[in-house]
Write an enzyme that holds these catalytic residues in place. Structure first.
Site, PDB file in Angstrom:
ATOM      1  N   ASP A  35      -6.094  -5.501   0.018  1.00  0.00           N
ATOM      2  CA  ASP A  35      -4.618  -5.054   0.266  1.00  0.00           C
ATOM      3  C   ASP A  35      -4.623  -5.374   1.405  1.00  0.00           C
ATOM      4  OD1 ASP A  35      -3.533  -2.790  -1.745  1.00  0.00           O
ATOM      5  OD2 ASP A  35      -3.128  -2.985   0.863  1.00  0.00           O
ATOM      6  N   ASN A  97      -0.767   1.553 -10.875  1.00  0.00           N
ATOM      7  CA  ASN A  97      -0.024   1.991 -11.035  1.00  0.00           C
ATOM      8  C   ASN A  97       0.952   1.985 -11.548  1.00  0.00           C
ATOM      9  OD1 ASN A  97      -0.917   4.472  -8.647  1.00  0.00           O
ATOM     10  ND2 ASN A  97      -0.890   2.915  -7.529  1.00  0.00           N
ATOM     11  N   HIS A 110      -1.074  -5.081 -10.461  1.00  0.00           N
ATOM     12  CA  HIS A 110      -1.880  -5.344 -10.288  1.00  0.00           C
ATOM     13  C   HIS A 110      -3.101  -4.033 -10.308  1.00  0.00           C
ATOM     14  CE1 HIS A 110       0.633  -3.224  -7.928  1.00  0.00           C
ATOM     15  NE2 HIS A 110       0.247  -2.543  -7.426  1.00  0.00           N
TER      16      HIS A 110
HETATM   17  P1  AMP Z   1       1.082  -0.222  -5.782  1.00  0.00           P
HETATM   18  O1  AMP Z   1       2.201   0.826  -4.632  1.00  0.00           O
HETATM   19  O2  AMP Z   1       0.542   0.261  -6.684  1.00  0.00           O
HETATM   20  O3  AMP Z   1       2.401  -0.777  -6.225  1.00  0.00           O
HETATM   21  O4  AMP Z   1       0.402  -1.104  -4.366  1.00  0.00           O
HETATM   22  C1  AMP Z   1       0.991  -2.139  -3.956  1.00  0.00           C
HETATM   23  C2  AMP Z   1      -0.599  -2.133  -2.958  1.00  0.00           C
HETATM   24  O5  AMP Z   1       0.807  -3.845  -2.363  1.00  0.00           O
HETATM   25  C3  AMP Z   1       0.128  -1.135  -1.409  1.00  0.00           C
HETATM   26  O6  AMP Z   1      -1.527  -1.189  -1.960  1.00  0.00           O
HETATM   27  C4  AMP Z   1       0.121  -2.306  -0.941  1.00  0.00           C
HETATM   28  O7  AMP Z   1      -0.693  -2.204   1.009  1.00  0.00           O
HETATM   29  C5  AMP Z   1      -0.299  -3.644  -0.931  1.00  0.00           C
HETATM   30  N1  AMP Z   1       0.708  -4.787  -0.829  1.00  0.00           N
HETATM   31  C6  AMP Z   1       2.010  -4.869  -0.172  1.00  0.00           C
HETATM   32  N2  AMP Z   1       2.211  -6.032   0.304  1.00  0.00           N
HETATM   33  C7  AMP Z   1       1.232  -6.854   0.336  1.00  0.00           C
HETATM   34  C8  AMP Z   1       0.144  -8.104   0.918  1.00  0.00           C
HETATM   35  N3  AMP Z   1       1.394  -8.563   1.140  1.00  0.00           N
HETATM   36  N4  AMP Z   1      -0.504  -8.519   0.860  1.00  0.00           N
HETATM   37  C9  AMP Z   1      -1.528  -7.630   0.768  1.00  0.00           C
HETATM   38  N5  AMP Z   1      -1.777  -6.652   0.070  1.00  0.00           N
HETATM   39  C10 AMP Z   1       0.040  -5.897  -0.128  1.00  0.00           C
END
Ligand code: AMP
Length: 126
Positions: A35, A97, A110
């Protein structure tokens, strides 16, 4: 429920190689990467390669092969990270989530694997 998949979401771009990621594991149907904003010392995301918006979409429409691959990939990531209960990090938390109440930001399924410290209670009351 019919879901509409947005191919411009950030994880779709990662899957197409348009933006970089720190890969932990890649299998036929799944990808795991760190992440970008870790919430714990261990914070890895595992995604299916198929265009599934959330867990409901995936569990309803993915093939058996995709579901088996994804399930095993998640466990393999925990094993590789030394996070299985009894291993070095002593356990982990998995979070998926989904939708508005789940505060899902990226509309591609994810699972977060979090660990490396005691994570506290499951959710805040806010
Ligand atoms: P959610 O709120 O469950 O949709 O989580 C989305 C997650 O994606 C968050 O923890 C972000 O930090 C992560 N995220 C967003 N963009 C990237 C990226 N380019 N590479 C890795 N993680 C990401």
């Amino acid at each position: 429920m019919p879901y509409s998949y947005d191919p411009q979401n950030v994880f779709a771009k990662i899957l197409r190689g348009e933006i970089p990621n720190k890969t932990v594991l890649e299998t036929e149907h799944s990808l795991a990467f760190h992440d970008i904003g870790p919430q714990a010392p261990l914070h890895i995301l595992v995604i299916p390669k198929g265009p599934y918006v959330n867990y409901d979409h995936f569990a309803s429409e993915a093939s058996d092969a995709e579901i088996v691959d994804y399930t095993r990939a998640i466990n393999e990531v925990c094993r590789l990270a030394g996070a299985r209960p009894g291993d070095g990090h002593g356990g982990y938390r998995m979070i998926a989530n989904s939708g508005e109440a789940g505060v899902q930001e990226v509309p591609h399924l994810h699972i977060h694997i979090l660990g490396g410290r005691v994570l506290g209670r499951m959710v805040s009351k806010a």
